[in-house]
Design a protein around this motif. Structure first.
Motif, PDB file in Angstrom:
ATOM      1  N   ARG A 188       0.824  -1.217   0.000  1.00 17.52           N
ATOM      2  CA  ARG A 188       0.000   0.000   0.000  1.00 17.52           C
ATOM      3  C   ARG A 188       0.861   1.272   0.000  1.00 17.52           C
ATOM      4  N   MET A 189       2.145   1.161   0.366  1.00 15.44           N
ATOM      5  CA  MET A 189       3.039   2.315   0.369  1.00 15.44           C
ATOM      6  C   MET A 189       3.861   2.411  -0.915  1.00 15.44           C
ATOM      7  N   HIS A 190       3.704   1.414  -1.787  1.00 15.77           N
ATOM      8  CA  HIS A 190       4.504   1.359  -3.007  1.00 15.77           C
ATOM      9  C   HIS A 190       3.837   2.153  -4.131  1.00 15.77           C
ATOM     10  N   GLU A 191       4.653   2.921  -4.859  1.00 17.22           N
ATOM     11  CA  GLU A 191       4.139   3.696  -5.988  1.00 17.22           C
ATOM     12  C   GLU A 191       4.041   2.781  -7.210  1.00 17.22           C
ATOM     13  N   PRO A 192       2.840   2.575  -7.693  1.00 22.70           N
ATOM     14  CA  PRO A 192       2.667   1.675  -8.835  1.00 22.70           C
ATOM     15  C   PRO A 192       3.151   2.318 -10.139  1.00 22.70           C
ATOM     16  N   GLY A 193       3.253   1.493 -11.161  1.00 21.37           N
ATOM     17  CA  GLY A 193       3.625   1.981 -12.477  1.00 21.37           C
ATOM     18  C   GLY A 193       5.048   1.621 -12.846  1.00 21.37           C
ATOM     19  N   ASP A 194       5.322   1.654 -14.150  1.00 22.89           N
ATOM     20  CA  ASP A 194       6.668   1.381 -14.648  1.00 22.89           C
ATOM     21  C   ASP A 194       7.603   2.520 -14.282  1.00 22.89           C
ATOM     22  N   LYS A 195       8.880   2.184 -14.126  1.00 22.26           N
ATOM     23  CA  LYS A 195       9.917   3.175 -13.852  1.00 22.26           C
ATOM     24  C   LYS A 195      11.063   2.941 -14.834  1.00 22.26           C
ATOM     25  N   VAL A 196      11.841   3.977 -15.110  1.00 22.06           N
ATOM     26  CA  VAL A 196      13.003   3.852 -15.989  1.00 22.06           C
ATOM     27  C   VAL A 196      14.228   4.361 -15.235  1.00 22.06           C
ATOM     28  N   VAL A 197      15.195   3.467 -15.017  1.00 22.63           N
ATOM     29  CA  VAL A 197      16.428   3.814 -14.324  1.00 22.63           C
ATOM     30  C   VAL A 197      17.589   3.491 -15.261  1.00 22.63           C
ATOM     31  N   MET A 198      18.355   4.516 -15.591  1.00 19.92           N
ATOM     32  CA  MET A 198      19.524   4.383 -16.458  1.00 19.92           C
ATOM     33  C   MET A 198      19.170   3.695 -17.782  1.00 19.92           C
ATOM     34  N   GLY A 199      18.023   4.084 -18.321  1.00 24.07           N
ATOM     35  CA  GLY A 199      17.588   3.553 -19.606  1.00 24.07           C
ATOM     36  C   GLY A 199      16.973   2.170 -19.529  1.00 24.07           C
ATOM     37  N   HIS A 200      16.886   1.601 -18.350  1.00 29.04           N
ATOM     38  CA  HIS A 200      16.321   0.266 -18.164  1.00 29.04           C
ATOM     39  C   HIS A 200      14.898   0.382 -17.637  1.00 29.04           C
ATOM     40  N   ARG A 201      13.951  -0.154 -18.387  1.00 28.10           N
ATOM     41  CA  ARG A 201      12.545  -0.106 -17.956  1.00 28.10           C
ATOM     42  C   ARG A 201      12.285  -1.202 -16.924  1.00 28.10           C
ATOM     43  N   ILE A 202      11.780  -0.777 -15.780  1.00 23.86           N
ATOM     44  CA  ILE A 202      11.410  -1.708 -14.714  1.00 23.86           C
ATOM     45  C   ILE A 202       9.879  -1.710 -14.664  1.00 23.86           C
ATOM     46  N   LYS A 203       9.311  -2.833 -15.062  1.00 17.43           N
ATOM     47  CA  LYS A 203       7.849  -2.934 -15.124  1.00 17.43           C
ATOM     48  C   LYS A 203       7.268  -2.999 -13.717  1.00 17.43           C
ATOM     49  N   SER A 204       6.086  -2.441 -13.564  1.00 14.06           N
ATOM     50  CA  SER A 204       5.390  -2.427 -12.287  1.00 14.06           C
ATOM     51  C   SER A 204       5.259  -3.857 -11.769  1.00 14.06           C
TER      52      SER A 204
END
Length: 182
Positions: free
Chosen positions: A43-59
């Motif tokens: 419940r404290m986690h921000e949902p959605g994909d993130k991009v770190v250093m050009g690497h897509r991290i899927k939700s």
């Protein structure tokens, strides 16, 4: 990222730092003042994909953090940064670049196995070079003084300390810069 993995010139941006923070939302400790265990609070986690250093991290909840840790641990900048820190601690304040490169290659090849990285360092001619030999090792007196300072101990009787110095090969009043340590 700067202090523990990639280093200051590790190829990341402020946006990467922000995205990494988003990845780790929800990671927490249960009762941290009591030495609590790791916990992931969805419940404290921000949902959605993130991009770190050009690497897509899927939700993917907690697994996002594990993916990012894997990405950082297998990055050549992390290998070089950690190898440099180790070489600075044990060989020289300005370690030879060839040594750092060999250590970093071992880090990457052995999946960050620090034991293997240290073995590469210990087996190197740079570690045993006359200018590096014992240069980064404290004498027993320096070691004991550092321990007393680090612990904030209040010394009212120095007899146990001098006895320990004797056990470590540096008797009181016979101090030298190069103790006779086997």
């Amino acid at each position: 990222m700067e202090l523990h993995t990639l280093g200051v010139n590790g190829g990341y941006t402020q946006k990467d730092v922000t995205e990494a923070a988003r990845v780790f939302t929800g990671w927490t400790l249960k009762e941290p003042r009591k030495g609590g265990d790791f916990s992931f609070e969805e419940r404290m986690h921000e949902p959605g994909d993130k991009v770190v250093m050009g690497h897509r991290i899927k939700s993917n909840g907690e697994k996002e953090g594990m993916e990012l840790l894997h990405l950082l641990a297998h990055n050549p900048s992390t290998a070089k940064f950690i190898s440099t820190k180790l070489a600075m601690r044990f060989v020289s304040d300005n370690p030879p670049p060839a040594l750092v490169d060999r250590m970093a290659q071992t880090f990457l090849k052995k999946n960050g196995d620090i034991r293997e990285v240290l073995k590469t360092m210990l087996d190197s001619p740079e570690f045993w070079a006359p200018e590096a030999y014992r240069a980064k090792v404290k004498t027993p007196l320096e070691f004991v003084a550092s321990a007393v300072r680090a612990t904030g101990a209040e010394v009212t009787d120095a007899t146990p300390l001098t006895r320990q110095l004797q056990n470590m090969g540096m008797p009181s009043m016979e101090c030298s810069l190069q103790p006779d340590i086997p």
